[in-house]
Design an enzyme around this catalytic site. Structure first.
Site: not given
Ligand code: IDP
Ligand code: MG
Length: 138
Positions: A9, A49, A112, A115, A126
């Site tokens: 990310k 998302y 975080n 993913h 995805e």
């Protein structure tokens, strides 16, 4: 060979831990079979998302995910979906086990670092979101 989508990310790219994350995958015997750096638009982040569109954090999450470039990868290996989730650690770094990517590098539940797809179905969707067949080197 099972495949999964991994994303480093914007916070991971910003913190300079692309190499650290990739090293963990390779040390675990996971193969990287596709990789690209891409700066998502807010719209693209919302599409990616979409499953979280009714969550209170959706707007903030998609703003974050479009705030800078990400590194998208297709990982391959036996049981790689679960293996990757183990290497990542719990969503909230405060709850993540020692030695996991999120415990070691993440600052909060939103930012975080990584993913990872959570099932064969989401992995297929995805992966197709980021890569076409020619871009995956098996
Ligand atoms: P996962 O990434 O571990 O699969 P999900 O529940 O699928 O976790 O949530 C997707 C992403 O949304 C998380 O990685 C995190 O960036 C963000 N997120 C999840 N829960 C929260 C929250 O309670 N507050 C803010 N952001 C969250
Ligand atoms: Mg998830």
């Amino acid at each position: 060979m099972e495949k999964t989508l991994s994303i480093i990310k914007p916070d991971g790219v910003q913190k300079g831990v692309i190499g650290e994350v990739i090293k963990r995958f390779e040390n675990a015997g996971i193969k990287i079979v596709a990789m690209k750096m891409i700066h998502l638009t807010k719209e693209k982040a919302k599409n990616f998302y979409a499953v979280h569109k009714d969550k209170p954090f959706f707007d903030s999450l998609t703003t974050f995910m479009s705030s800078g470039p990400v590194v998208a990868m297709v990982l391959a290996g036996e049981n790689v979906i679960e293996k990757n989730r183990e290497l990542m650690g719990a969503t909230n770094p405060a709850d993540a086990a020692p030695g996991t990517i999120r415990k070691d590098f993440a600052s909060d539940v939103e930012k975080n670092i990584v993913h990872g797809s959570d099932s064969p179905q989401t992995a297929a969707t995805e992966i197709a979101f980021f890569f076409n067949e020619l871009e995956i080197c098996e």
